[in-house]
Write an enzyme that holds these catalytic residues in place. Structure first.
Site, PDB file in Angstrom:
ATOM      1  N   LYS A 118     -29.830 -45.044  92.611  1.00 29.89           N
ATOM      2  CA  LYS A 118     -29.303 -45.307  93.835  1.00 29.89           C
ATOM      3  C   LYS A 118     -29.102 -44.008  94.416  1.00 29.89           C
ATOM      4  CE  LYS A 118     -25.746 -48.100  92.044  1.00 29.89           C
ATOM      5  NZ  LYS A 118     -24.045 -48.375  92.227  1.00 29.89           N
ATOM      6  N   LYS A 200     -33.354 -56.505  88.299  1.00 26.53           N
ATOM      7  CA  LYS A 200     -31.986 -57.265  88.455  1.00 26.53           C
ATOM      8  C   LYS A 200     -31.268 -57.579  89.273  1.00 26.53           C
ATOM      9  CE  LYS A 200     -28.532 -54.606  88.259  1.00 26.53           C
ATOM     10  NZ  LYS A 200     -27.081 -53.962  87.904  1.00 26.53           N
ATOM     11  N   LYS A 203     -25.451 -57.122  93.311  1.00 22.69           N
ATOM     12  CA  LYS A 203     -24.858 -57.826  94.233  1.00 22.69           C
ATOM     13  C   LYS A 203     -24.628 -56.463  95.138  1.00 22.69           C
ATOM     14  CE  LYS A 203     -20.140 -55.938  91.619  1.00 22.69           C
ATOM     15  NZ  LYS A 203     -19.790 -54.012  91.476  1.00 22.69           N
TER      16      LYS A 203
HETATM   17  P1  ATP Z   1     -24.179 -52.371  91.973  1.00 25.18           P
HETATM   18  O1  ATP Z   1     -25.500 -53.098  92.476  1.00 25.18           O
HETATM   19  O2  ATP Z   1     -23.597 -52.031  93.457  1.00 25.18           O
HETATM   20  O3  ATP Z   1     -25.099 -51.536  90.787  1.00 25.18           O
HETATM   21  P2  ATP Z   1     -23.641 -54.094  89.783  1.00 25.18           P
HETATM   22  O4  ATP Z   1     -23.727 -56.012  89.650  1.00 25.18           O
HETATM   23  O5  ATP Z   1     -25.191 -53.686  89.032  1.00 25.18           O
HETATM   24  O6  ATP Z   1     -23.395 -53.209  91.152  1.00 25.18           O
HETATM   25  P3  ATP Z   1     -21.378 -53.197  87.828  1.00 25.18           P
HETATM   26  O7  ATP Z   1     -20.414 -53.695  88.814  1.00 25.18           O
HETATM   27  O8  ATP Z   1     -22.035 -52.297  88.253  1.00 25.18           O
HETATM   28  O9  ATP Z   1     -22.419 -53.927  88.886  1.00 25.18           O
HETATM   29  O10 ATP Z   1     -21.732 -54.163  87.221  1.00 25.18           O
HETATM   30  C1  ATP Z   1     -20.340 -55.191  86.069  1.00 25.18           C
HETATM   31  C2  ATP Z   1     -20.537 -55.362  85.162  1.00 25.18           C
HETATM   32  O11 ATP Z   1     -22.163 -56.602  85.332  1.00 25.18           O
HETATM   33  C3  ATP Z   1     -21.790 -54.134  84.228  1.00 25.18           C
HETATM   34  O12 ATP Z   1     -21.375 -55.130  82.602  1.00 25.18           O
HETATM   35  C4  ATP Z   1     -23.276 -55.232  84.218  1.00 25.18           C
HETATM   36  O13 ATP Z   1     -23.687 -55.053  83.301  1.00 25.18           O
HETATM   37  C5  ATP Z   1     -23.046 -56.417  84.305  1.00 25.18           C
HETATM   38  N1  ATP Z   1     -24.526 -56.783  85.388  1.00 25.18           N
HETATM   39  C6  ATP Z   1     -24.289 -56.413  86.507  1.00 25.18           C
HETATM   40  N2  ATP Z   1     -25.530 -57.114  86.877  1.00 25.18           N
HETATM   41  C7  ATP Z   1     -25.795 -57.594  86.439  1.00 25.18           C
HETATM   42  C8  ATP Z   1     -27.391 -58.445  86.231  1.00 25.18           C
HETATM   43  N3  ATP Z   1     -28.164 -58.797  87.157  1.00 25.18           N
HETATM   44  N4  ATP Z   1     -27.356 -59.601  84.881  1.00 25.18           N
HETATM   45  C9  ATP Z   1     -27.162 -59.030  83.979  1.00 25.18           C
HETATM   46  N5  ATP Z   1     -25.590 -57.787  84.143  1.00 25.18           N
HETATM   47  C10 ATP Z   1     -25.201 -57.569  85.262  1.00 25.18           C
END
Ligand code: ATP
Ligand code: LTN
Length: 337
Positions: A118, A200, A203
């Site tokens: 990040k 990965k 969002k």
């Molecule tokens: P950002 O992209 O803003 O960092 P993020 O998409 O990683 O956010 P978070 O709010 O940080 O989302 O995560 C919420 C939940 O979703 C966490 O339990 C995280 O492990 C899970 N998660 C996020 N991205 C993935 C993915 N690509 N595959 C599986 N689980 C995910």
């Protein structure tokens, strides 16, 4: 006397930092339903304080906070069986965080891969909150004496740190915190980007074809799967080096419950085009009820607010119990009433 077992506390959270993807759904929220059984007591938080470690537009943050709560329910969580609340409604998260900062090493936080990623992505805003993010997350978990933390595999390192902090604190002061454990499914804990399947799905990805939103319309879902990056082979099979296809098979498997070998047989003799179409349709069908329920819920703010209120009351009660214990242990003079 009969040994009555305390239900195990489950805690997890999602940041209202963007539109949720099928990664968030398959890696996290969809798996929370199983903890509605009697042997668990689950708490789900919308972690707005974590979200501001990256700059947010205030009106959007507010709207997304409602949206995440609505999505928890739309994805099938029963508000009667789970506590749901907004992190900033429970001051103990920030309060415990300060204490735990004093039991967390600079070196430990420097090693967090999410911080490194990040900081690169937000090079102009590497603020202290971004660095301290895992300590606030440890506070979220430890305040509720959490035993189980269901998350995607990207959060493993943060959970390890929460465990280390808890053990370090307990070693000095006795059994104050339950030592939490991460819970990850076998499948779907890391859904990859549709455009760069070695990364990965996130969002906050700028390329909108890279991720599928839980609330995407059918057309958008079909289009994104059609454009998904695959490989020059033509056979649908799960194998090393076939990251794009492996990812699509994983998504298909999560939505249908079929095993990889069942999927391989289903698409024997068929090309990637047919397979992508099937994945798109299955995902669009699977998400349709979620989208419908979500729209109903978002039209009823008063209902969402009643859940937030009730959730915050319960959460405050639990959290303050732990916080008082911690304050006492470290030697703070109790408030004079
Ligand atoms: P950002 O992209 O803003 O960092 P993020 O998409 O990683 O956010 P978070 O709010 O940080 O989302 O995560 C919420 C939940 O979703 C966490 O339990 C995280 O492990 C899970 N998660 C996020 N991205 C993935 C993915 N690509 N595959 C599986 N689980 C995910
Ligand atoms: N860092 C988590 C979100 C989060 C969380 C938590 C998850 C904040 N606090 C406590 C589980 C338990 C993420 O998914 N990025």
């Amino acid at each position: 006397m009969e040994n009555i077992q305390q239900p195990k506390r489950v805690f997890s959270g999602v940041q209202p930092s963007g539109v949720l993807t099928i990664g968030n759904y398959l890696g996290a929220i969809k798996n929370w339903k199983k903890f509605e059984a009697d042997e668990f007591d689950s708490i789900y938080c919308v972690v707005d304080m974590h979200a501001i470690t990256v700059r947010q537009v205030p009106a959007e943050l507010r709207r997304r906070t409602y949206e995440i709560l609505a999505l928890y329910i739309a994805c099938g969580l029963d508000p009667q069986k789970n506590t749901m609340f907004v992190q900033s409604h429970v001051p103990a998260h920030a309060e415990l965080s300060w204490i735990l900062n004093c039991y967390t090493m600079f070196g430990e936080l420097s090693r967090m891969t999410q911080f490194k990623d990040k900081s690169q992505k937000n090079a102009s805003n590497v603020n202290a909150g971004l660095f301290d993010y895992p300590v606030l997350m440890a506070s979220d978990i430890l305040l509720y004496q959490t035993a189980i933390v269901p998350v995607g595999s990207d959060q493993k390192q943060h959970i390890e740190l929460a465990r280390d902090i808890a053990m370090r604190f307990n070693q000095v002061y006795g059994d104050v915190f339950t030592i939490p454990e991460g819970y990850m499914e076998k499948n779907g804990t890391k859904i990859m980007s549709l455009q760069e399947p070695t990364k990965k799905m996130s969002k906050s990805d700028e390329n909108e074809n890279a991720s599928v939103g839980i609330l995407d319309e059918r057309d958008a879902i079909m289009r994104k799967f059609k454009r998904a990056v695959t490989d020059s082979d033509t056979v649908v099979r799960f194998a090393d080096g076939k990251d794009g296809i492996n990812n699509l098979m994983t998504i298909y498997s999560c939505f249908t419950g079929k095993s990889m070998s069942e999927i391989e047989s289903e698409f024997e003799g068929k090309g990637y085009g047919d397979f992508k179409l099937a994945v798109g349709e299955t995902v669009a069908d699977g998400l349709q009820p979620v989208r419908e329920r979500f729209n109903q819920l978002m039209a009823d703010k008063a209902y969402l607010e009643s859940i937030m209120k009730e959730g915050a009351e319960k959460a405050n009660y639990f959290a303050n119990k732990t916080l008082s214990k911690v304050y006492k242990k470290v030697g703070f003079v109790p408030k004079i009433r």
